[in-house]
Scaffold this motif. Structure first.
Motif, PDB file in Angstrom:
ATOM      1  N   LEU A   1      48.842  39.262  47.382  1.00 56.54           N
ATOM      2  CA  LEU A   1      49.501  38.053  47.869  1.00 56.54           C
ATOM      3  C   LEU A   1      51.007  38.263  47.897  1.00 56.54           C
ATOM      4  O   LEU A   1      51.570  38.865  46.975  1.00 56.54           O
ATOM      5  CB  LEU A   1      49.172  36.860  46.981  1.00 56.54           C
ATOM      6  CG  LEU A   1      47.686  36.511  46.822  1.00 56.54           C
ATOM      7  CD1 LEU A   1      47.522  35.350  45.858  1.00 56.54           C
ATOM      8  CD2 LEU A   1      47.058  36.191  48.172  1.00 56.54           C
ATOM      9  N   GLU A   2      51.651  37.773  48.942  1.00 54.75           N
ATOM     10  CA  GLU A   2      53.099  37.899  49.062  1.00 54.75           C
ATOM     11  C   GLU A   2      53.698  36.608  49.611  1.00 54.75           C
ATOM     12  O   GLU A   2      53.052  35.885  50.370  1.00 54.75           O
ATOM     13  CB  GLU A   2      53.474  39.077  49.961  1.00 54.75           C
ATOM     14  CG  GLU A   2      53.090  40.425  49.374  1.00 54.75           C
ATOM     15  CD  GLU A   2      53.605  41.594  50.197  1.00 54.75           C
ATOM     16  OE1 GLU A   2      54.188  41.358  51.276  1.00 54.75           O
ATOM     17  OE2 GLU A   2      53.425  42.740  49.748  1.00 54.75           O
TER      18      GLU A   2
ATOM     19  N   HIS B   1      55.526  39.517  45.096  1.00 59.93           N
ATOM     20  CA  HIS B   1      54.258  40.201  45.359  1.00 59.93           C
ATOM     21  C   HIS B   1      53.419  40.193  44.089  1.00 59.93           C
ATOM     22  O   HIS B   1      53.936  40.374  42.985  1.00 59.93           O
ATOM     23  CB  HIS B   1      54.524  41.653  45.787  1.00 59.93           C
ATOM     24  CG  HIS B   1      53.290  42.507  45.825  1.00 59.93           C
ATOM     25  ND1 HIS B   1      52.553  42.695  46.974  1.00 59.93           N
ATOM     26  CD2 HIS B   1      52.657  43.217  44.852  1.00 59.93           C
ATOM     27  CE1 HIS B   1      51.526  43.482  46.705  1.00 59.93           C
ATOM     28  NE2 HIS B   1      51.565  43.812  45.425  1.00 59.93           N
ATOM     29  N   VAL B   2      52.105  39.984  44.247  1.00 57.37           N
ATOM     30  CA  VAL B   2      51.171  40.108  43.132  1.00 57.37           C
ATOM     31  C   VAL B   2      49.860  40.687  43.648  1.00 57.37           C
ATOM     32  O   VAL B   2      49.432  40.376  44.766  1.00 57.37           O
ATOM     33  CB  VAL B   2      50.944  38.749  42.418  1.00 57.37           C
ATOM     34  CG1 VAL B   2      50.312  37.732  43.375  1.00 57.37           C
ATOM     35  CG2 VAL B   2      50.078  38.922  41.174  1.00 57.37           C
ATOM     36  N   ASP B   3      49.248  41.571  42.873  1.00 56.03           N
ATOM     37  CA  ASP B   3      47.941  42.128  43.231  1.00 56.03           C
ATOM     38  C   ASP B   3      47.165  42.428  41.956  1.00 56.03           C
ATOM     39  O   ASP B   3      47.721  42.431  40.854  1.00 56.03           O
ATOM     40  CB  ASP B   3      48.094  43.392  44.085  1.00 56.03           C
ATOM     41  CG  ASP B   3      48.703  44.553  43.315  1.00 56.03           C
ATOM     42  OD1 ASP B   3      48.019  45.132  42.431  1.00 56.03           O
ATOM     43  OD2 ASP B   3      49.866  44.908  43.581  1.00 56.03           O
ATOM     44  N   TRP B   4      45.876  42.657  42.138  1.00 57.73           N
ATOM     45  CA  TRP B   4      45.001  42.935  40.997  1.00 57.73           C
ATOM     46  C   TRP B   4      44.207  44.195  41.276  1.00 57.73           C
ATOM     47  O   TRP B   4      43.720  44.409  42.383  1.00 57.73           O
ATOM     48  CB  TRP B   4      44.051  41.758  40.761  1.00 57.73           C
ATOM     49  CG  TRP B   4      44.780  40.510  40.402  1.00 57.73           C
ATOM     50  CD1 TRP B   4      45.101  40.061  39.157  1.00 57.73           C
ATOM     51  CD2 TRP B   4      45.290  39.522  41.312  1.00 57.73           C
ATOM     52  NE1 TRP B   4      45.778  38.876  39.229  1.00 57.73           N
ATOM     53  CE2 TRP B   4      45.916  38.517  40.532  1.00 57.73           C
ATOM     54  CE3 TRP B   4      45.295  39.405  42.704  1.00 57.73           C
ATOM     55  CZ2 TRP B   4      46.520  37.402  41.104  1.00 57.73           C
ATOM     56  CZ3 TRP B   4      45.903  38.296  43.286  1.00 57.73           C
ATOM     57  CH2 TRP B   4      46.503  37.307  42.490  1.00 57.73           C
ATOM     58  N   LYS B   5      44.056  45.034  40.244  1.00 53.24           N
ATOM     59  CA  LYS B   5      43.303  46.278  40.383  1.00 53.24           C
ATOM     60  C   LYS B   5      42.284  46.376  39.254  1.00 53.24           C
ATOM     61  O   LYS B   5      42.565  45.993  38.112  1.00 53.24           O
ATOM     62  CB  LYS B   5      44.244  47.493  40.330  1.00 53.24           C
ATOM     63  CG  LYS B   5      45.393  47.445  41.327  1.00 53.24           C
ATOM     64  CD  LYS B   5      46.282  48.667  41.143  1.00 53.24           C
ATOM     65  CE  LYS B   5      47.530  48.584  42.002  1.00 53.24           C
ATOM     66  NZ  LYS B   5      48.474  47.553  41.526  1.00 53.24           N
ATOM     67  N   ASP B   6      41.109  46.896  39.585  1.00 56.76           N
ATOM     68  CA  ASP B   6      40.075  47.174  38.592  1.00 56.76           C
ATOM     69  C   ASP B   6      39.950  48.687  38.501  1.00 56.76           C
ATOM     70  O   ASP B   6      39.305  49.323  39.333  1.00 56.76           O
ATOM     71  CB  ASP B   6      38.751  46.541  39.001  1.00 56.76           C
ATOM     72  CG  ASP B   6      37.700  46.645  37.905  1.00 56.76           C
ATOM     73  OD1 ASP B   6      37.887  47.473  36.987  1.00 56.76           O
ATOM     74  OD2 ASP B   6      36.706  45.910  37.974  1.00 56.76           O
TER      75      ASP B   6
END
Length: 203
Positions: A35-36, A57-62
């Motif tokens: 998301l930005e 900016h935000v993101d998620w990683k597994d």
């Protein structure tokens, strides 16, 4: 402006539905987007033009693959930048702070839990309607003390310096450029230089 993008990150082999392994990015494995958001300001006049912006900016990683919630990693970044053009002078640049944004070419594109700062500034002056001189400096500087994901043999800092003499004729521009990169590795330092001739056509 608001944006949502497909998850991204380094790929790793995970088991598929048929137990065969396949490559999938850590961002895709989280099943969450990037998301930005961008807020910008612009002012133009015959004698002075300027612009400024702030972006997040935000993101998620597994990092453990699909179907798990272990080793989750959240990437974040905040960036501010702008430009000013008083007459024949142009100055623009930006600055950012981020964490785990290697997929965004931050922290010298090292993946994992790496934090740091970066930015660049460029200035140019039009001596005549055809001739101008430009200078550039950029840096990406991971924080070794706050980056548990930094590789033991990783890149600790990178600096880029460039200069250009430009000639413009209508829609065409010809540039003579000098570029230098200085990179600090955990094991030492390295540098590279390049002289380039570039051609630009503006539609």
């Amino acid at each position: 402006q608001l944006g949502a993008f497909e998850g991204s990150g380094p790929a790793s082999a995970v088991a598929g539905d048929t137990a065969a392994t396949r490559q999938i990015g850590h961002g895709e494995a989280s099943a969450l987007p990037q998301l930005e958001a961008l807020l910008s300001f612009t002012k133009r006049s015959p004698n002075l033009s300027w612009s400024a912006y702030v972006a997040g900016h935000v993101d998620w990683k597994d990092t453990s693959g699909t179907g798990t919630e272990a080793d989750d990693l959240t990437g974040t970044a905040v960036e501010v930048g702008g430009s000013i053009n008083p007459g024949k002078l142009t100055v623009h640049g930006n600055f950012y702070y981020g964490r785990a944004i290697g997929q965004q070419f931050g922290h010298i594109t090292q993946q994992g839990d790496v934090r740091g700062v970066g930015g660049w500034i460029q200035g140019g002056y039009d001596f005549t309607p055809r001739w101008s001189l430009w200078a550039f400096y950029g840096i990406d500087d991971p924080d070794e003390d706050e980056s548990p994901g930094l590789p033991a043999t990783g890149r600790l800092k990178n600096e880029d310096i460039a200069g250009m003499l430009r000639f413009r004729a209508g829609r065409y521009a010809l540039g003579l450029e000098y570029l230098r990169a200085n990179t600090t590795y955990a094991a030492g330092e390295a540098d590279a230089t390049q002289v380039a001739l570039s051609v630009l056509y503006t539609f």
